[in-house]
Design an enzyme around this catalytic site. Structure first.
Site, PDB file in Angstrom:
ATOM      1  N   ASP A   1       3.228 -55.622 -61.524  1.00 41.56           N
ATOM      2  CA  ASP A   1       3.752 -55.471 -60.101  1.00 41.56           C
ATOM      3  C   ASP A   1       3.655 -54.238 -59.534  1.00 41.56           C
ATOM      4  O   ASP A   1       3.696 -53.193 -60.272  1.00 41.56           O
ATOM      5  CB  ASP A   1       5.113 -56.256 -59.979  1.00 41.56           C
ATOM      6  CG  ASP A   1       5.427 -56.541 -58.565  1.00 41.56           C
ATOM      7  OD1 ASP A   1       4.535 -56.708 -57.668  1.00 41.56           O
ATOM      8  OD2 ASP A   1       6.506 -56.652 -58.339  1.00 41.56           O
TER       9      ASP A   1
ATOM     10  N   HIS B   1      -4.838 -52.433 -55.703  1.00 44.44           N
ATOM     11  CA  HIS B   1      -5.173 -53.573 -56.655  1.00 44.44           C
ATOM     12  C   HIS B   1      -6.332 -53.023 -57.414  1.00 44.44           C
ATOM     13  O   HIS B   1      -6.545 -53.221 -58.653  1.00 44.44           O
ATOM     14  CB  HIS B   1      -5.848 -54.921 -55.768  1.00 44.44           C
ATOM     15  CG  HIS B   1      -4.811 -55.499 -55.283  1.00 44.44           C
ATOM     16  ND1 HIS B   1      -3.263 -55.758 -55.905  1.00 44.44           N
ATOM     17  CD2 HIS B   1      -4.460 -55.965 -53.987  1.00 44.44           C
ATOM     18  CE1 HIS B   1      -2.622 -56.591 -55.271  1.00 44.44           C
ATOM     19  NE2 HIS B   1      -3.154 -56.659 -53.793  1.00 44.44           N
TER      20      HIS B   1
ATOM     21  N   GLU C   1       2.464 -68.558 -55.642  1.00 46.55           N
ATOM     22  CA  GLU C   1       2.998 -68.174 -54.428  1.00 46.55           C
ATOM     23  C   GLU C   1       2.272 -67.013 -53.688  1.00 46.55           C
ATOM     24  O   GLU C   1       2.206 -67.018 -52.476  1.00 46.55           O
ATOM     25  CB  GLU C   1       4.423 -67.722 -54.824  1.00 46.55           C
ATOM     26  CG  GLU C   1       5.544 -68.687 -55.032  1.00 46.55           C
ATOM     27  CD  GLU C   1       5.439 -69.298 -56.261  1.00 46.55           C
ATOM     28  OE1 GLU C   1       4.771 -68.578 -57.331  1.00 46.55           O
ATOM     29  OE2 GLU C   1       5.653 -70.418 -56.571  1.00 46.55           O
TER      30      GLU C   1
ATOM     31  N   LEU D   1      -7.876 -59.998 -80.358  1.00 45.71           N
ATOM     32  CA  LEU D   1      -6.800 -60.074 -79.308  1.00 45.71           C
ATOM     33  C   LEU D   1      -7.061 -61.246 -78.356  1.00 45.71           C
ATOM     34  O   LEU D   1      -8.267 -61.321 -77.850  1.00 45.71           O
ATOM     35  CB  LEU D   1      -6.656 -58.773 -78.364  1.00 45.71           C
ATOM     36  CG  LEU D   1      -5.755 -59.011 -77.270  1.00 45.71           C
ATOM     37  CD1 LEU D   1      -4.469 -58.759 -77.734  1.00 45.71           C
ATOM     38  CD2 LEU D   1      -6.132 -57.633 -76.340  1.00 45.71           C
TER      39      LEU D   1
HETATM   40  C1  IPE Z   1       4.423 -61.521 -59.066  1.00 48.29           C
HETATM   41  O1  IPE Z   1       4.516 -60.257 -58.240  1.00 48.29           O
HETATM   42  C2  IPE Z   1       2.864 -62.098 -59.524  1.00 48.29           C
HETATM   43  C3  IPE Z   1       2.251 -61.215 -60.003  1.00 48.29           C
HETATM   44  C4  IPE Z   1       2.122 -59.987 -60.709  1.00 48.29           C
HETATM   45  C5  IPE Z   1       0.603 -61.850 -60.032  1.00 48.29           C
HETATM   46  P1  IPE Z   1       4.672 -60.535 -56.913  1.00 48.29           P
HETATM   47  O2  IPE Z   1       4.701 -59.217 -56.177  1.00 48.29           O
HETATM   48  O3  IPE Z   1       3.985 -61.618 -56.265  1.00 48.29           O
HETATM   49  O4  IPE Z   1       6.290 -61.380 -57.145  1.00 48.29           O
HETATM   50  P2  IPE Z   1       7.245 -61.365 -55.812  1.00 48.29           P
HETATM   51  O5  IPE Z   1       6.747 -62.174 -54.674  1.00 48.29           O
HETATM   52  O6  IPE Z   1       7.587 -60.005 -55.253  1.00 48.29           O
HETATM   53  O7  IPE Z   1       8.618 -61.851 -56.353  1.00 48.29           O
HETATM   54  C1  IPE Z   2       0.971 -57.216 -58.084  1.00 47.71           C
HETATM   55  O1  IPE Z   2       1.028 -56.220 -57.230  1.00 47.71           O
HETATM   56  C2  IPE Z   2      -0.325 -57.879 -58.148  1.00 47.71           C
HETATM   57  C3  IPE Z   2      -0.478 -59.168 -57.617  1.00 47.71           C
HETATM   58  C4  IPE Z   2       0.232 -59.952 -57.085  1.00 47.71           C
HETATM   59  C5  IPE Z   2      -1.767 -59.648 -57.344  1.00 47.71           C
HETATM   60  P1  IPE Z   2       1.316 -56.461 -55.612  1.00 47.71           P
HETATM   61  O2  IPE Z   2       0.353 -56.767 -54.837  1.00 47.71           O
HETATM   62  O3  IPE Z   2       2.606 -57.404 -55.665  1.00 47.71           O
HETATM   63  O4  IPE Z   2       1.846 -55.122 -55.181  1.00 47.71           O
HETATM   64  P2  IPE Z   2       3.345 -54.756 -54.439  1.00 47.71           P
HETATM   65  O5  IPE Z   2       4.660 -55.449 -55.243  1.00 47.71           O
HETATM   66  O6  IPE Z   2       3.134 -55.561 -52.990  1.00 47.71           O
HETATM   67  O7  IPE Z   2       3.389 -53.383 -54.424  1.00 47.71           O
HETATM   68 MG    MG Z   3       4.608 -57.364 -55.803  1.00 47.53          MG
END
Ligand code: IPE
Ligand code: IPE
Ligand code: MG
Length: 224
Positions: free
Chosen positions: A12, A29, A59, A122
């Site tokens: 995240d 990303h 989600e 792995l």
């Molecule tokens: C969780 O991260 C999903 C992934 C890392 C793929 P999110 O950024 O989507 O989670 P929330 O919505 O903040 O809980």
């Molecule tokens: C996690 O990073 C990756 C995915 C959910 C694909 P985010 O895109 O949620 O990054 P933040 O949390 O908004 O910074």
């Molecule tokens: Mg996030």
């Protein structure tokens, strides 16, 4: 010293990282993928057998179309360019989550899994369109349909993660402390490490620090 078979990661913080660099969320990303490569290498060095990466949740479809499109494009390009290399490194790729994507991406995912299915250095479980509640509901449906006895073993054996030991520990980067519908059943006894760094800033050194911390934890499983 605790052995490590399986590490799960909620990657995240990409979006915030991109914006912090005065660029786009998508730039974050893209950079996040470099971290994925570093962590795969470090996992092999540490003789870890299973690495489960949360890449897209059930989600995450709520996000703007443009971002979703970018993410799946990134994945597609990565697989097209890197699957041969992953295969040479004896890495097995498994998708966990419902493969409900474009025909092109579904086929690419299936062929990537097939190509690497015999590898055993792995195993990377890539969680794509994955949601733990959805996984559990589907599992209970299978159990009901096939008249299978309800017990812990049979539930485990009908999840996406069947035949995979539960994660020894979970890392969530991005300074957020929640599970976001990830592996709710499988993580019931895993150690959890919340990491302040955003995913693109997370590196091998941070990973090794967590691994070393994990190794020293006294795991009770209810015992004393
Ligand atoms: C969780 O991260 C999903 C992934 C890392 C793929 P999110 O950024 O989507 O989670 P929330 O919505 O903040 O809980
Ligand atoms: C996690 O990073 C990756 C995915 C959910 C694909 P985010 O895109 O949620 O990054 P933040 O949390 O908004 O910074
Ligand atoms: Mg996030």
């Amino acid at each position: 010293m605790n052995p490590i078979k399986h590490v799960a990661i909620i990657m995240d913080g990409n979006g915030r990282w991109g914006l912090k660099k005065r660029k786009s969320r998508n730039y974050g990303h893209k950079k996040g993928l470099d971290t994925v490569e570093k962590i795969i290498k470090a996992s092999i060095k540490n003789k870890i057998k299973f690495l489960t990466l949360y890449a897209f949740s059930t989600e995450n479809w709520k996000r703007p179309k443009k971002e979703i499109h970018f993410l799946f494009n990134l994945l597609e390009n990565y697989l097209v360019n890197k699957i041969t290399q992953l295969n040479k490194q004896n890495i097995k790729l498994k998708i966990i989550g419902n493969k409900k994507f474009s025909k092109k991406l579904n086929n690419l995912l299936i062929s990537s899994e097939k190509k690497t299915s015999k590898n055993n250095k792995l195993q990377i479980n890539l969680a794509l369109n994955y949601g733990s509640k959805n996984e559990l509901v589907d599992t209970f449906k299978i159990i009901k349909k096939n008249n299978i006895k309800i017990n812990e073993k049979n539930i485990s054996n009908n999840l996406f993660t069947k035949n995979i030991p539960d994660p020894d520990f979970l890392i969530r980067t991005g300074n957020t402390q929640r599970l976001s519908n990830f592996l709710l059943w499988q993580l019931s006894y895993s150690e959890i490490f919340f990491e302040k760094k955003l995913w693109p800033d997370f590196n091998e050194n941070d990973y090794n620090k967590i691994i070393n911390k994990f190794k020293k934890i006294k795991r009770n499983y209810g015992n004393i």
